[in-house]
Design a protein around this motif. Structure first.
Motif, PDB file in Angstrom:
ATOM      1  N   UNK A 116       0.701  -1.040  -0.171  1.00 45.15           N
ATOM      2  CA  UNK A 116      -0.216   0.037  -0.370  1.00 45.15           C
ATOM      3  C   UNK A 116       0.574   1.439  -0.106  1.00 45.15           C
ATOM      4  N   UNK A 117       1.889   1.435   0.595  1.00 39.35           N
ATOM      5  CA  UNK A 117       2.830   2.543   0.539  1.00 39.35           C
ATOM      6  C   UNK A 117       3.301   2.415  -0.929  1.00 39.35           C
ATOM      7  N   UNK A 118       3.660   1.423  -1.722  1.00 39.21           N
ATOM      8  CA  UNK A 118       3.928   1.405  -3.863  1.00 39.21           C
ATOM      9  C   UNK A 118       2.788   1.616  -4.037  1.00 39.21           C
ATOM     10  N   UNK A 119       1.940   0.914  -4.326  1.00 44.05           N
ATOM     11  CA  UNK A 119       1.156   0.800  -4.466  1.00 44.05           C
ATOM     12  C   UNK A 119      -0.064   1.181  -4.533  1.00 44.05           C
ATOM     13  N   UNK A 120      -0.484   2.805  -4.192  1.00 48.50           N
ATOM     14  CA  UNK A 120      -1.424   4.056  -4.241  1.00 48.50           C
ATOM     15  C   UNK A 120      -2.434   4.023  -4.969  1.00 48.50           C
ATOM     16  N   UNK A 121      -2.682   3.547  -5.820  1.00 52.59           N
ATOM     17  CA  UNK A 121      -4.070   3.899  -6.626  1.00 52.59           C
ATOM     18  C   UNK A 121      -4.898   2.762  -6.240  1.00 52.59           C
ATOM     19  N   UNK A 122      -5.742   3.462  -5.975  1.00 50.41           N
ATOM     20  CA  UNK A 122      -7.296   3.098  -5.734  1.00 50.41           C
ATOM     21  C   UNK A 122      -7.300   2.687  -3.746  1.00 50.41           C
ATOM     22  N   UNK A 123      -6.180   3.443  -3.279  1.00 50.36           N
ATOM     23  CA  UNK A 123      -6.598   3.545  -2.167  1.00 50.36           C
ATOM     24  C   UNK A 123      -6.997   4.891  -1.549  1.00 50.36           C
ATOM     25  N   UNK A 124      -7.542   4.783  -0.863  1.00 46.75           N
ATOM     26  CA  UNK A 124      -7.626   6.295   0.035  1.00 46.75           C
ATOM     27  C   UNK A 124      -6.012   6.795   0.950  1.00 46.75           C
ATOM     28  N   UNK A 125      -5.949   7.747   0.437  1.00 47.04           N
ATOM     29  CA  UNK A 125      -4.772   8.746   0.511  1.00 47.04           C
ATOM     30  C   UNK A 125      -4.877  10.288   1.153  1.00 47.04           C
ATOM     31  N   UNK A 126      -4.571  10.514   2.164  1.00 45.08           N
ATOM     32  CA  UNK A 126      -4.181  12.237   3.108  1.00 45.08           C
ATOM     33  C   UNK A 126      -3.214  11.423   4.190  1.00 45.08           C
ATOM     34  N   UNK A 127      -3.149  12.891   4.706  1.00 42.85           N
ATOM     35  CA  UNK A 127      -2.868  13.053   6.085  1.00 42.85           C
ATOM     36  C   UNK A 127      -3.481  12.574   7.773  1.00 42.85           C
ATOM     37  N   UNK A 128      -2.489  12.298   8.065  1.00 42.64           N
ATOM     38  CA  UNK A 128      -2.814  11.714   9.485  1.00 42.64           C
ATOM     39  C   UNK A 128      -2.071  12.881  10.606  1.00 42.64           C
ATOM     40  N   UNK A 129      -3.111  13.670  11.180  1.00 41.42           N
ATOM     41  CA  UNK A 129      -2.570  14.516  12.487  1.00 41.42           C
ATOM     42  C   UNK A 129      -2.491  13.699  13.887  1.00 41.42           C
ATOM     43  N   UNK A 130      -0.943  13.100  14.721  1.00 42.49           N
ATOM     44  CA  UNK A 130      -0.904  12.464  15.374  1.00 42.49           C
ATOM     45  C   UNK A 130      -1.420  13.262  16.748  1.00 42.49           C
ATOM     46  N   UNK A 131      -1.871  11.822  17.517  1.00 49.71           N
ATOM     47  CA  UNK A 131      -2.599  13.125  18.488  1.00 49.71           C
ATOM     48  C   UNK A 131      -2.216  12.668  20.053  1.00 49.71           C
TER      49      UNK A 131
END
Length: 172
Positions: free
Chosen positions: A52-67
């Motif tokens: 999932x790190x390299x083949x991100x096509x079709x995956x939900x991508x975004x940003x995590x804000x660590x809490x």
């Protein structure tokens, strides 16, 4: 009369030499199998996060804000990269790929889970760290058990570079 200096060996000696050769062949086959098993285990262990790190096509991508972080995992809120994406309240990410609370990390979500993996060069290198470790371990088997010293050194150096590059990109 010409004397060649060749004497015929006894049957016992010839059988002993054949058995010794068979033992050497068996040892080399076992060492090669062990080295192959170590490398396959490293790839198998790495592929779960690397895919999932390299083949991100079709995956939900975004940003995590660590809490919040504990010993192995950090949790935080997920913000999608594309408009119209679904925001997730809590996702978890490996603690090694973050700087701690407040850090914003680019990620891709594994399908059907709340597990996020870091994307980009740092994420790819971190995902392949188990393979780097298997290269280091396998190099000892190849160099020591098989006697292939140059190949062993090459594998060991490649593994060390992979692990070192991962560490360097994650600390930047």
């Amino acid at each position: 009369m010409a004397f060649t200096g060749v004497t015929k060996r006894s049957r016992t000696r010839r059988a002993g030499e054949s058995a010794y050769g068979l033992l050497l062949l068996a040892k080399n086959a076992a060492m090669a199998l062990i080295a192959l098993l170590i490398l396959v285990a490293g790839v198998w262990s790495s592929w779960g996060d690397a895919k999932p790190t390299m083949l991100t096509k079709g995956l939900e991508r975004g940003t995590v804000t660590v809490s919040d972080c504990d010993d192995e995992w950090c949790t935080g809120s997920f913000s999608p990269a594309l408009a119209g994406g679904e925001a997730h309240g809590r996702v978890r990410i490996d603690e090694a790929v973050t700087d701690g609370t407040g850090d914003r990390v680019p990620v891709a979500l594994k399908p059907g889970t709340d597990h996020a993996v870091r994307t980009g060069a740092a994420g790819i290198l971190h995902a392949w760290v188990p393979f780097g470790g298997s290269l280091l371990l396998g190099s000892l088997v190849v160099a020591g058990g098989l006697g292939m010293r140059r190949t062993g050194w090459s594998m060991g150096l490649l593994g060390a570079v992979l692990v070192g590059a991962s560490f360097a990109t994650l600390t930047v």
